[in-house]
Design a protein around this motif. Sequence first.
Motif, PDB file in Angstrom:
ATOM      1  N   LEU A  52     -24.010 -19.638 -68.864  1.00 14.60           N
ATOM      2  CA  LEU A  52     -25.439 -19.866 -69.051  1.00 14.60           C
ATOM      3  C   LEU A  52     -25.842 -20.086 -70.503  1.00 14.60           C
ATOM      4  O   LEU A  52     -26.953 -20.560 -70.766  1.00 14.60           O
ATOM      5  N   ASP A  53     -24.943 -19.764 -71.439  1.00 15.32           N
ATOM      6  CA  ASP A  53     -25.279 -20.037 -72.833  1.00 15.32           C
ATOM      7  C   ASP A  53     -25.363 -21.536 -73.105  1.00 15.32           C
ATOM      8  O   ASP A  53     -25.868 -21.961 -74.142  1.00 15.32           O
ATOM      9  N   ARG A  54     -24.890 -22.346 -72.140  1.00 14.24           N
ATOM     10  CA  ARG A  54     -24.974 -23.809 -72.287  1.00 14.24           C
ATOM     11  C   ARG A  54     -26.364 -24.323 -71.906  1.00 14.24           C
ATOM     12  O   ARG A  54     -26.640 -25.516 -72.038  1.00 14.24           O
ATOM     13  N   LEU A  55     -27.216 -23.421 -71.410  1.00 14.93           N
ATOM     14  CA  LEU A  55     -28.601 -23.784 -71.101  1.00 14.93           C
ATOM     15  C   LEU A  55     -29.535 -22.894 -71.918  1.00 14.93           C
ATOM     16  O   LEU A  55     -30.231 -22.024 -71.387  1.00 14.93           O
ATOM     17  N   PRO A  56     -29.558 -23.081 -73.226  1.00 12.83           N
ATOM     18  CA  PRO A  56     -30.372 -22.208 -74.084  1.00 12.83           C
ATOM     19  C   PRO A  56     -31.859 -22.362 -73.767  1.00 12.83           C
ATOM     20  O   PRO A  56     -32.346 -23.446 -73.465  1.00 12.83           O
ATOM     21  N   GLY A  57     -32.558 -21.245 -73.804  1.00 16.51           N
ATOM     22  CA  GLY A  57     -34.004 -21.269 -73.577  1.00 16.51           C
ATOM     23  C   GLY A  57     -34.406 -21.001 -72.146  1.00 16.51           C
ATOM     24  O   GLY A  57     -35.523 -20.563 -71.878  1.00 16.51           O
ATOM     25  N   ALA A  58     -33.513 -21.270 -71.192  1.00 12.37           N
ATOM     26  CA  ALA A  58     -33.845 -21.063 -69.788  1.00 12.37           C
ATOM     27  C   ALA A  58     -33.513 -19.631 -69.362  1.00 12.37           C
ATOM     28  O   ALA A  58     -32.504 -19.064 -69.792  1.00 12.37           O
ATOM     29  N   HIS A  59     -34.347 -19.057 -68.538  1.00 13.60           N
ATOM     30  CA  HIS A  59     -34.084 -17.742 -67.960  1.00 13.60           C
ATOM     31  C   HIS A  59     -33.624 -17.920 -66.516  1.00 13.60           C
ATOM     32  O   HIS A  59     -33.825 -18.972 -65.900  1.00 13.60           O
ATOM     33  N   PHE A  60     -33.019 -16.854 -65.976  1.00 11.27           N
ATOM     34  CA  PHE A  60     -32.462 -16.902 -64.631  1.00 11.27           C
ATOM     35  C   PHE A  60     -32.851 -15.629 -63.894  1.00 11.27           C
ATOM     36  O   PHE A  60     -32.583 -14.525 -64.370  1.00 11.27           O
ATOM     37  N   VAL A  61     -33.509 -15.811 -62.751  1.00 11.12           N
ATOM     38  CA  VAL A  61     -33.973 -14.681 -61.957  1.00 11.12           C
ATOM     39  C   VAL A  61     -33.160 -14.644 -60.672  1.00 11.12           C
ATOM     40  O   VAL A  61     -33.267 -15.533 -59.829  1.00 11.12           O
ATOM     41  N   PHE A  62     -32.313 -13.626 -60.550  1.00  7.27           N
ATOM     42  CA  PHE A  62     -31.479 -13.460 -59.362  1.00  7.27           C
ATOM     43  C   PHE A  62     -32.146 -12.448 -58.433  1.00  7.27           C
ATOM     44  O   PHE A  62     -32.234 -11.262 -58.756  1.00  7.27           O
ATOM     45  N   VAL A  63     -32.615 -12.912 -57.291  1.00  4.78           N
ATOM     46  CA  VAL A  63     -33.204 -12.020 -56.288  1.00  4.78           C
ATOM     47  C   VAL A  63     -32.118 -11.776 -55.234  1.00  4.78           C
ATOM     48  O   VAL A  63     -31.815 -12.646 -54.428  1.00  4.78           O
ATOM     49  N   THR A  64     -31.554 -10.587 -55.257  1.00  6.67           N
ATOM     50  CA  THR A  64     -30.295 -10.326 -54.565  1.00  6.67           C
ATOM     51  C   THR A  64     -30.428  -9.839 -53.124  1.00  6.67           C
ATOM     52  O   THR A  64     -29.478  -9.929 -52.350  1.00  6.67           O
ATOM     53  N   GLY A  65     -31.593  -9.281 -52.778  1.00  6.68           N
ATOM     54  CA  GLY A  65     -31.703  -8.516 -51.539  1.00  6.68           C
ATOM     55  C   GLY A  65     -31.366  -7.066 -51.848  1.00  6.68           C
ATOM     56  O   GLY A  65     -30.525  -6.779 -52.710  1.00  6.68           O
ATOM     57  N   GLU A  66     -32.023  -6.142 -51.166  1.00  2.00           N
ATOM     58  CA  GLU A  66     -31.873  -4.714 -51.451  1.00  2.00           C
ATOM     59  C   GLU A  66     -30.409  -4.260 -51.390  1.00  2.00           C
ATOM     60  O   GLU A  66     -29.931  -3.529 -52.254  1.00  2.00           O
ATOM     61  N   ARG A  67     -29.681  -4.685 -50.361  1.00  2.25           N
ATOM     62  CA  ARG A  67     -28.325  -4.151 -50.157  1.00  2.25           C
ATOM     63  C   ARG A  67     -27.321  -4.626 -51.193  1.00  2.25           C
ATOM     64  O   ARG A  67     -26.273  -4.016 -51.377  1.00  2.25           O
ATOM     65  N   PHE A  68     -27.627  -5.738 -51.887  1.00  2.12           N
ATOM     66  CA  PHE A  68     -26.686  -6.269 -52.880  1.00  2.12           C
ATOM     67  C   PHE A  68     -27.128  -6.012 -54.318  1.00  2.12           C
ATOM     68  O   PHE A  68     -26.444  -6.418 -55.257  1.00  2.12           O
ATOM     69  N   HIS A  69     -28.257  -5.343 -54.492  1.00  2.00           N
ATOM     70  CA  HIS A  69     -28.865  -5.291 -55.815  1.00  2.00           C
ATOM     71  C   HIS A  69     -28.015  -4.555 -56.843  1.00  2.00           C
ATOM     72  O   HIS A  69     -27.690  -5.086 -57.919  1.00  2.00           O
ATOM     73  N   GLU A  70     -27.673  -3.312 -56.548  1.00  5.95           N
ATOM     74  CA  GLU A  70     -26.948  -2.508 -57.542  1.00  5.95           C
ATOM     75  C   GLU A  70     -25.613  -3.149 -57.908  1.00  5.95           C
ATOM     76  O   GLU A  70     -25.241  -3.207 -59.086  1.00  5.95           O
ATOM     77  N   GLU A  71     -24.893  -3.601 -56.913  1.00  4.17           N
ATOM     78  CA  GLU A  71     -23.589  -4.234 -57.155  1.00  4.17           C
ATOM     79  C   GLU A  71     -23.734  -5.465 -58.051  1.00  4.17           C
ATOM     80  O   GLU A  71     -22.995  -5.630 -59.032  1.00  4.17           O
ATOM     81  N   THR A  72     -24.704  -6.326 -57.739  1.00  5.05           N
ATOM     82  CA  THR A  72     -24.897  -7.548 -58.521  1.00  5.05           C
ATOM     83  C   THR A  72     -25.364  -7.225 -59.931  1.00  5.05           C
ATOM     84  O   THR A  72     -24.864  -7.787 -60.920  1.00  5.05           O
ATOM     85  N   ARG A  73     -26.311  -6.308 -60.047  1.00  3.59           N
ATOM     86  CA  ARG A  73     -26.818  -5.913 -61.371  1.00  3.59           C
ATOM     87  C   ARG A  73     -25.703  -5.377 -62.253  1.00  3.59           C
ATOM     88  O   ARG A  73     -25.577  -5.757 -63.435  1.00  3.59           O
ATOM     89  N   ASP A  74     -24.849  -4.503 -61.682  1.00  5.00           N
ATOM     90  CA  ASP A  74     -23.766  -3.904 -62.470  1.00  5.00           C
ATOM     91  C   ASP A  74     -22.740  -4.953 -62.896  1.00  5.00           C
ATOM     92  O   ASP A  74     -22.203  -4.893 -64.005  1.00  5.00           O
ATOM     93  N   ARG A  75     -22.473  -5.906 -62.024  1.00  2.86           N
ATOM     94  CA  ARG A  75     -21.499  -6.952 -62.373  1.00  2.86           C
ATOM     95  C   ARG A  75     -22.041  -7.852 -63.486  1.00  2.86           C
ATOM     96  O   ARG A  75     -21.303  -8.251 -64.385  1.00  2.86           O
TER      97      ARG A  75
END
Length: 375
Positions: A213-236
């Motif tokens: 993602l450093d190849r897209l400077p300035g852009a943000h990324f919002v990952f909406v994971t679903g409740e059951r996948f949230h902690e795992e995805t956030r930690d990774r």
Amino acid sequence: MRVVLTGGGTGGHIYPALAIGKEWKARHPDTELLYIGGRRGMESRIVPQHGIAFEALDITGFRRSLSWENVRTVIRFWQAVRRSKELLRRFRPDAVVGTGGYVCGPVVYAAHKLGIPTLIHEQNVVPGLTNKFLSRYVDAVAVSFRDSLPFFSRIPDSVYAGNPCATAVVGADAARGFASLGLPKGTPFVLTVGGSGGARAINEAAVGMVPMLDRLPGAHFVFVTGERFHEETRDRVRGLESAASGRVHVLPYIHNMPEVLAAASLVVSRAGASLIAEFTSVGMPSILVPSPNVTNNHQEPNARSLADAGAAVMILERELTGESLFAAVSSIMKDEKRRASMAEAARKLGMPDAAKTIAEQLERIIEKRKKKTAG
């Protein structure tokens, strides 16, 4: 006036029903609504939050393989028809509206048997099993995609209306969308969402994108994971070395999706009909990853209809990786002209008056039944 709404199992059936109910209440403020849903479905939690009376049925769907459970399903269906008749006789609705899912079957069928006007809404290009069954008994059908109309050719009052969820996002406040994410107004961001329950495959690909993602400077990324996948995805995501990690926001769920959609630059998503309706209503370019785990693979035709129109890029799940997703995201985000073209194509497909069209259709069948009764 009284109207019964029914449909459930997933948000794709529930939210269209709620959108129709909201439009009907706006047109007929004295209306009483009753929602009949499944005891095990998401609707049992979601609907009461909207202040609508809720009654539950014990109903399950058919398994695609031979199973004794299917015998029990048939028994539950007829028990649910009996229970539905009890609820309908007590509530005395002017009409019943079904939006799909197993629970819709016994309720709409019971309404037909009681002589109550019935309307079903089909969200997907290829109709689901329940709506195919009900098409023999209903007074009217509304569809989200024009290609669905031939499936309901026997019903005179069949209308290409669009998805009523589209109406809900019209006029959404983008400024509130940015604020809810803690982003300055105008910040370009890519929204990645896997539907109401999340999607592991999309989350995996989103995590795989982070080192690039450093190849897209300035852009943000919002990952909406679903409740059951949230902690795992956030930690990774936290465990990855990336210059862009400060621009990645991992959330379990978004409660103000219309506002966030109005603010986004690009959406990566499953191809559920309700989400697609929202994207096209606001003119949102999208990358669609249809779920292969749904009945009749119905999301792929949904996604293909947008891709063929130039409003979306479709990536099949078997081809989805961090690399393939980033390539598609990067290509669109770096090309403002292409993004604008996709947005315009999406907007042309949008039907923001869908809920209004369905409400007018409902008014027609109620009036027709009144005239028939009076005659």
